[in-house]
Write an enzyme that holds these catalytic residues in place. Structure first.
Site, PDB file in Angstrom:
ATOM      1  N   CYS A 124       0.845  -1.195   0.000  1.00 13.92           N
ATOM      2  CA  CYS A 124       0.000   0.000   0.000  1.00 13.92           C
ATOM      3  C   CYS A 124       0.886   1.253   0.000  1.00 13.92           C
ATOM      4  O   CYS A 124       1.995   1.233  -0.552  1.00 13.92           O
ATOM      5  CB  CYS A 124      -0.949  -0.007   1.196  1.00 13.92           C
ATOM      6  SG  CYS A 124      -2.270   1.224   1.071  1.00 13.92           S
ATOM      7  N   ASP A 193      -2.865   1.349  10.333  1.00 17.29           N
ATOM      8  CA  ASP A 193      -4.089   2.136  10.521  1.00 17.29           C
ATOM      9  C   ASP A 193      -4.511   2.095  11.981  1.00 17.29           C
ATOM     10  O   ASP A 193      -5.087   3.046  12.491  1.00 17.29           O
ATOM     11  CB  ASP A 193      -5.212   1.621   9.618  1.00 17.29           C
ATOM     12  CG  ASP A 193      -4.936   1.999   8.172  1.00 17.29           C
ATOM     13  OD1 ASP A 193      -4.230   1.242   7.491  1.00 17.29           O
ATOM     14  OD2 ASP A 193      -5.382   3.080   7.756  1.00 17.29           O
TER      15      ASP A 193
END
Ligand code: RI2
Length: 309
Positions: A124, A193
């Site tokens: 990512c 996250d």
């Protein structure tokens, strides 16, 4: 559209993305809202700023950096509207600059683990992970980066762009090619996250697969995470909600019409168990995942009480 609604919309549609950027953008939106609220009383101001907080809070559910940032900015005890305004503005400024320097500090700490000649795989796009890679490269280490595409939104291309602009030799691979390439990898570095109190990592879907492949190949797995990525609510026994996004990101409406009974699932994140994580690089130091409790209680200063939403 006000800056507040605009920021909320951009976070929702991922025009603003990346857990750290989301947190800084939300803090900035709250600051701007606090500067412009018209209120005749402190009660009215409190109500309006709380509405703004709620709007931002509800944009995306998983990255804990968002509620952490909002709560830090909302820590004010004021006697007047002007006083409240000032405190919120100061809190937001402090959070934003602290967040930027945390990413830089993580780069410096993490780069110490990257040796000359290393091939590093990442997934990512994470500013904190990218900071480690660009810092190591600037220090003169000859590294190679393998970046996954990261379907469905292809944030791997943002990583590729950052690496290429920095001059770092980069290889783009399919998400499904992770295990194929793992034997050439010296270290995996990813962002976060959210990190739970037991040290599990919530990060972009596919991260846990990387961790499994790395574990099997005995490749160290490092996480780059500011301390505001640790989730206080997990200390209260809660689980982190995994965002499930629109199936259209995976398959077009047109295609789905062809197979009306087809189910398409699109979870945006997955959970990497702490036993597959070697190290978490935070701005407070490189720590084992088992120290998540310390970060939440000591560093974030969280008290065991039900935080209000
Ligand atoms: P930084 C991103 O989520 C990715 O999962 C990335 O690893 C994480 O945020 C942390 O990014 P999304 O917003 O804060 O793309 O390190 O869904 O930039």
């Amino acid at each position: 559209m006000s800056t507040l609604t605009e920021t909320a919309e951009k976070i929702r549609n991922m025009e603003i993305r990346g857990a750290g950027r989301i947190a800084r953008a939300a803090a900035l939106a709250l600051k701007e809202e606090a500067s412009s609220i018209q209120a005749d009383s402190l009660e009215e101001f409190n109500r309006k700023i709380h509405d703004a907080y709620r709007m931002l809070y509800l944009t995306r559910p998983t990255a804990v950096s968002l509620p952490n940032a909002l709560r830090i900015v909302m820590r004010y005890r004021a006697e007047s509207v002007e006083d409240a305004r000032k405190q919120i503005i100061a809190n937001a400024d402090e959070f934003i600059s602290g967040s930027e320097s945390a990413v830089k500090k993580i780069g410096e700490i993490g780069a110490r683990r990257i040796k000359d000649g290393y091939t590093v795989m990442t997934h990512c796009n994470s500013s904190a992970a990218a900071s480690i890679l660009t810092t190591a490269f600037r220090q003169g280490k000859h590294i190679n980066v393998i970046a996954t595409e990261t379907r469905p939104r292809m944030q791997g291309l943002i990583t590729v762009d950052i690496m290429q602009k920095a001059g770092i030799p980069t290889t783009l691979i399919l998400d499904s090619a992770v295990r194929y390439f793992m034997k050439k990898v010296d270290m995996v570095v990813v962002g976060a996250d959210a990190i739970t109190v037991n040290g599990n990592l919530i990060n972009k879907i596919g991260t846990s697969q990387l961790s499994l492949a790395a574990h099997e190949a005995r490749v160290p797995f490092m996480v780059a995470a500011e301390t505001y990525k640790f989730s206080p609510r997990t200390l209260l026994g809660e689980l982190v909600e995994i965002e499930e996004r629109d199936p259209v990101e995976v398959l077009s409406e047109e295609k789905r019409k062809q197979w009306p009974s087809l189910k398409v699932r699109n979870p945006a994140f997955d959970i990497t168990p702490h036993r597959y994580i070697d190290l978490i690089c935070t701005e407070a130091g490189a720590i084992p995942p088992e120290m998540a409790f310390w970060v939440i209680t000591q560093k974030l200063g969280w008290e065991i009480e039900e935080p209000e939403d």
